[in-house]
Design a protein around this motif. Sequence first.
Motif, short mmCIF file in Angstrom:
data_model
loop_
_atom_site.label_atom_id
_atom_site.label_comp_id
_atom_site.label_asym_id
_atom_site.label_seq_id
_atom_site.Cartn_x
_atom_site.Cartn_y
_atom_site.Cartn_z
N ARG A 368 0.83 -1.21 0.00
CA ARG A 368 0.00 0.00 0.00
C ARG A 368 0.86 1.26 0.00
O ARG A 368 0.64 2.18 -0.77
CB ARG A 368 -0.89 0.01 1.25
N LEU A 372 1.44 4.90 -2.40
CA LEU A 372 1.11 6.21 -1.86
C LEU A 372 2.28 7.16 -2.13
O LEU A 372 3.40 6.70 -2.38
CB LEU A 372 0.85 6.10 -0.36
N VAL A 374 4.16 8.75 -0.25
CA VAL A 374 5.33 8.60 0.62
C VAL A 374 6.22 7.45 0.13
O VAL A 374 7.45 7.57 0.11
CB VAL A 374 4.92 8.44 2.10
N SER B 131 -3.67 12.40 0.50
CA SER B 131 -3.68 11.11 1.18
C SER B 131 -3.66 11.30 2.69
O SER B 131 -3.40 10.35 3.43
CB SER B 131 -2.47 10.28 0.75
N THR B 134 -0.53 10.22 4.30
CA THR B 134 -0.38 8.77 4.24
C THR B 134 -1.46 8.03 5.03
O THR B 134 -1.89 6.96 4.62
CB THR B 134 1.00 8.31 4.76
N GLY B 137 -4.77 7.60 3.18
CA GLY B 137 -4.49 6.82 1.97
C GLY B 137 -4.27 5.36 2.28
O GLY B 137 -4.66 4.48 1.52
N LEU B 138 -3.65 5.11 3.43
CA LEU B 138 -3.34 3.73 3.82
C LEU B 138 -4.62 2.92 3.97
O LEU B 138 -4.67 1.73 3.68
CB LEU B 138 -2.54 3.75 5.12
N GLY B 140 -7.30 3.51 2.35
CA GLY B 140 -8.04 3.51 1.10
C GLY B 140 -9.20 4.46 1.03
O GLY B 140 -10.24 4.15 0.47
#
Lengths: 531, 373
Positions: A368, A372, A374, B131, B134, B137-138, B140
């Motif tokens: 994941r 992204l 990062v 995101s 992060t 975004g992680l 979803g």
Amino acid sequence: MAVTVSPERDTVATPIQRALKEGFYAGAISLGLFVLFIGLKTGQNMSNELVVTTRWGLLAAVVIATAVGRFLYVAYGQPFMASQKITNVATGLLPASVASRFFQLPWFVAAVVVALLLFVFNSSLAGWVGAEPAGYLQFLRALAIIYVLACVIYYFRAFIHANFTRLGITALVLYPILVVAVLSLNAWSITGGLQGSLKWVDNFGIQILIYVMLAWGLNIVVGLAGLLDLGYVAFYALGAYAYALLATQYGLSFWILLPAAGAMAALWGVLLGFPVLRLRGDYLAIVTLAFGEIIRLVLINWREVTNGSAGISGIPKVSFFGLMSFNVSDPNYIAKVLGIAQSGAYYKIFLYYLILGLCLLTAFVTIRLRRLPVGRAWEALREDEIACRSLGINTTTTKLTAFATGAMFGGFAGSFFAARQGFVSPESFVFLESAIILAIVVLGGMGSLVGIAVAAMVMIGGTEALRELDFLKEIFGPDFTPELYRMLLFGMAMVIVMLWKPRGFVGSREPTAFLKERRAVSGSFTKEGHG
Amino acid sequence: MNANSIQKANPGMNDAILQVQHLSMKFGGLVAIGDLSFAAKRGEITALIGPNGAGKTTVFNCITGFYKPSEGMITLNRNDGSSFLLERLPNHEIPARAKVARTFQNIRLFSGMTLLENLLVAQHNKLMKASGYTILGLFGFSGYRKASAESIELARHWLEKADLIDRADDPAGDLPYGAQRRLEIARAMCTGPELLCLDEPAAGLNPKESAALNELLIDIKNTSGASILLIEHDMSVVMQISDHVVVLEYGRKISDGSPQSVRTDPRVIAAYLGVDDEEVETVLTEVGDEDVIEQLDIGPDAAHGPGTSSSYLAGPVSDTVGHSEGERVTVSKGASKAAQVDAKANLPRKPSERATAKSTGKASTAKPRGGRK
């Protein structure tokens, strides 16, 4: 066939001549190398005097073996391989390649039969032919099994290649069940099967998966962000001690302490990261190496808290989410709750699935994160840090997140390790561990999860398998302990793999986004990073 | 703020997107840039040219924060009216906040990543916000998916402009040189810059690729609203596309103006277009009088320190700047061709200095003209 005139004929010696020469050189070099290693042996006699024993016979054997090996390789091996290549190219008729000649159906059947016969009559072999030949027969059985497996892999290589991840995860999930089933059939009792499965689930399964998880965690720092970290074991130690101390002192549950240990390790990852992020390459490696040693020395010397070299014992076991316990004395012991026979294997199997779950979590998060921003920034950082800064990426925070994320997975693995062992001491967190984890990452191919998992299986499983090679005692005498040679074999295997695949098992890189089709990026374009 | 007060003082300069004022950059005793001032106008292509080692890339590195200048002020006025002092911003905030993007003389692509990924990395800050740094975004969240699709669209747009759309999924390291240059420009444009700094974008390109590059730059200027500052050696590129040219030599500005005016500036001709030491004299003999030629010959001896008129005669930068150790570094006499032309131009206006120079010269190294080859 037309006679081809080679312009080099006058200058190039025939293979045999060349082979003689190279064989001679190889023998001379090995003589020079081994004359002191093998030719002489020092020891002490009864009165504590130094005695030198000579082993000229052994030396001669090694030197002759080297010279003959080189001679055969140059005289026959090289021309054979060259002719194979030429026939492949010239005829285009797909001649029987070495591999397909090696893996043939009759031989496969023969190997299956041999393996089965030897397996069925294993117990009575020694009675029939004597102890020593029985050892050789066991060796033969091992070879037959390896040949059968290699055949299967060779003929289904396309299918395996296409579905590697799915097959791998399925195999991992079914592994303890299969082990118990096979061993139960073999011993004809489920209790016996459970007891026998301890070794296979614990020494092989859990041990390998711990290293898979550690290597996947380090992969974020080294493989993705390109920061060479030689002190990764420090975070593993932090996680282990965080769980050990908090569980023994405050009696907190594993399920609370697992995230706490991860957070603790991540915090230390950031604390370490701040001062060292200015350093690059070799300098960064040395500072992280020092950090790993500092943590270990603190663990040894801060006796009031860590109990020094004696370590912390009596670390509580993990419970089945608080519902069932794995302590025989507890009222909610699993065997009592479920009404089954007592066995230590339940805990091991539970731990196996726990670490498998943690590994899959690591893989999921890594996959994941790569997609992204990062994760892309980590890889961009590995490729070119200056370009990253010119695009407005804050390289400091990006490096820190890589350190923290990698450290967090190290902390998870550490707390699991403490729970599994029930005992932690600084001896488990020496530099060699960092080196092994890094070697797994490099061997697997930096950045590739599948390659790293395979590398962990080969390196950790391989060294564990050396303990199983008892039949070698029949050949080399009862004093021979194969596990003492594991580091030698380890090193040799690494040299061979690095020569054969310099970028690791999986050298290519999966792009994180695509417009039309996802094409793997060849390893020759990716960079290793400069710290 | 400081920057705002400057704007008030110079309201006429508001159309300048970038103002460089009294910029100096010293590396130990070496003065790479000495007291440089120029401005780049909004919506224009400004070219920074000069011979090798003139300090052009150093100016770029100061503007984009890779170097902190020793002295001076670099002001960037964004389209929305806000101003930034670039020498005070940290390196990575210059592209992020002041919207200045750059490319590099030796191409710096992420060679192991695909073209598309290169352009997505350039949109890092935007995507980070989308995101939720992060975390969202992680898990979803859909907001990130939308932003991600938008960023791919932007990347596709710039890949099409740079004529690289067919190779979007190939690694950047696999591209031919000219395409790598275009990709680097496309990557810089994906950061959404208001000032695009290009360091020798046409270096190593063949004429066809160079023409394609010109088109791309004109297109960027006309459609994206970004102003361009570029360093270039290829005069065909500079003269065709730039609206304004600044010429550097030994870290000093020797000319500043439209391509036409720069092209005919004798200092530029002498300095930039590769006139040898010998030829400088020929050129000067042709255009100047005997006095000038004599001036050139009798510059102050480096060993005895610069004379009063040395700034007109020797290297303009180095011999006027003291080292930290107290020693002086000099450029060899006559190294700066532009200074020699200056000497000629300035002499009639400054007779006193001319006299001093003459007398020093006579006292030390006067030599009959005939002695020269």
